[in-house]
Design a protein around this motif. Structure first.
Motif, PDB file in Angstrom:
ATOM      1  N   LEU A  86     -17.045  42.345  58.013  1.00  0.00           N
ATOM      2  CA  LEU A  86     -16.331  41.521  57.039  1.00  0.00           C
ATOM      3  C   LEU A  86     -16.069  40.127  57.594  1.00  0.00           C
ATOM      4  O   LEU A  86     -15.707  39.985  58.768  1.00  0.00           O
ATOM      5  CB  LEU A  86     -14.998  42.172  56.664  1.00  0.00           C
ATOM      6  CG  LEU A  86     -15.097  43.474  55.881  1.00  0.00           C
ATOM      7  CD1 LEU A  86     -13.714  44.070  55.660  1.00  0.00           C
ATOM      8  CD2 LEU A  86     -15.792  43.241  54.551  1.00  0.00           C
ATOM      9  N   PRO A  87     -16.220  39.105  56.775  1.00  0.00           N
ATOM     10  CA  PRO A  87     -15.887  37.760  57.231  1.00  0.00           C
ATOM     11  C   PRO A  87     -14.368  37.626  57.361  1.00  0.00           C
ATOM     12  O   PRO A  87     -13.604  38.423  56.801  1.00  0.00           O
ATOM     13  CB  PRO A  87     -16.431  36.865  56.112  1.00  0.00           C
ATOM     14  CG  PRO A  87     -16.465  37.731  54.911  1.00  0.00           C
ATOM     15  CD  PRO A  87     -16.719  39.127  55.399  1.00  0.00           C
ATOM     16  N   GLU A  88     -13.942  36.605  58.089  1.00  0.00           N
ATOM     17  CA  GLU A  88     -12.508  36.397  58.309  1.00  0.00           C
ATOM     18  C   GLU A  88     -11.731  36.237  57.010  1.00  0.00           C
ATOM     19  O   GLU A  88     -10.559  36.608  56.934  1.00  0.00           O
ATOM     20  CB  GLU A  88     -12.284  35.174  59.206  1.00  0.00           C
ATOM     21  CG  GLU A  88     -12.696  35.382  60.636  1.00  0.00           C
ATOM     22  CD  GLU A  88     -12.397  34.171  61.500  1.00  0.00           C
ATOM     23  OE1 GLU A  88     -11.571  33.322  61.103  1.00  0.00           O
ATOM     24  OE2 GLU A  88     -12.984  34.075  62.590  1.00  0.00           O
ATOM     25  N   ASP A  89     -12.373  35.680  55.993  1.00  0.00           N
ATOM     26  CA  ASP A  89     -11.676  35.427  54.730  1.00  0.00           C
ATOM     27  C   ASP A  89     -11.888  36.527  53.678  1.00  0.00           C
ATOM     28  O   ASP A  89     -11.654  36.316  52.497  1.00  0.00           O
ATOM     29  CB  ASP A  89     -12.080  34.072  54.155  1.00  0.00           C
ATOM     30  CG  ASP A  89     -13.533  34.008  53.721  1.00  0.00           C
ATOM     31  OD1 ASP A  89     -14.309  34.945  54.026  1.00  0.00           O
ATOM     32  OD2 ASP A  89     -13.908  33.015  53.071  1.00  0.00           O
ATOM     33  N   ALA A  90     -12.285  37.710  54.111  1.00  0.00           N
ATOM     34  CA  ALA A  90     -12.577  38.797  53.164  1.00  0.00           C
ATOM     35  C   ALA A  90     -11.385  39.099  52.251  1.00  0.00           C
ATOM     36  O   ALA A  90     -11.569  39.340  51.058  1.00  0.00           O
ATOM     37  CB  ALA A  90     -12.996  40.056  53.918  1.00  0.00           C
ATOM     38  N   ALA A  91     -10.193  39.065  52.789  1.00  0.00           N
ATOM     39  CA  ALA A  91      -9.004  39.403  52.001  1.00  0.00           C
ATOM     40  C   ALA A  91      -8.684  38.362  50.937  1.00  0.00           C
ATOM     41  O   ALA A  91      -7.939  38.647  50.000  1.00  0.00           O
ATOM     42  CB  ALA A  91      -7.801  39.590  52.921  1.00  0.00           C
TER      43      ALA A  91
END
Length: 180
Positions: A86-91
């Motif tokens: 998951l990328p860091e900005d997934a959330a």
């Protein structure tokens, strides 16, 4: 052009949203998807849930519903990198899918839908948007490029009743400028 706008879809809008989805896909994707796939598109029940959750905005021109966008937080499997991480900005990544009936195209409805969806998503804490587009759908890819969204290098191949459908993921900012 009659008055145009974007509004939250309601349960009363479901029959028209389902009709637009089915008829537009049958026209736009007849060469990409087999008839049995086009004949079994999302059910009214799936659309009802999305509307109930407040994830569907409708575009109107005068008294007519002319298109819609489904926009919500992107599920992890939609935002994951090709390696599954998951990328860091997934959330804070949102997933959008926009559709305007072809006879109402080129009137700014798609851009207004995405701009309003992005505004709402941004207010809810989203920082970036993604969308999946069939690789062969040049019109949709060009639409997203005009908004500043580009392919992020992730592709997937779906099994469309035995016929592979390759999709590219586009990604971009939630700041969408409407034309002057």
């Amino acid at each position: 052009m009659a008055d145009a706008g974007v509004h939250l879809a309601t349960a009363a809008d479901l029959p028209e949203i389902v009709r637009i989805h089915r008829e537009t896909w049958r026209l736009a994707y007849a060469q990409l998807l087999p008839p049995e796939v086009l004949d079994t598109l999302d059910t009214d029940e799936a659309w009802g849930l999305a509307v109930q959750q407040g994830a569907v905005l409708k575009a109107v021109e005068g008294e007519w519903i002319v298109g819609f966008v489904v926009a919500s937080k992107a599920p992890d499997d939609e935002v994951a990198k090709a390696d599954g991480s998951l990328p860091e900005d997934a959330a804070t990544t949102a997933l959008l899918s926009v559709l305007v009936e072809p006879r109402w195209g080129r009137r700014g409805h798609g851009t207004r839908l995405v701009a309003e969806a992005c505004r709402r998503l941004s207010e809810a804490g989203a920082t970036r948007g993604i969308a999946w587009v069939p690789e062969a759908d040049k019109a949709s890819r060009n639409f997203y490029e005009r908004l500043g969204w580009t392919g992020d290098g992730t592709v997937r191949t779906l099994d469309a009743s035995g016929r592979p459908l390759r999709e590219v993921r586009v990604s971009g900012p939630l700041e969408i400028r409407l034309g002057d």
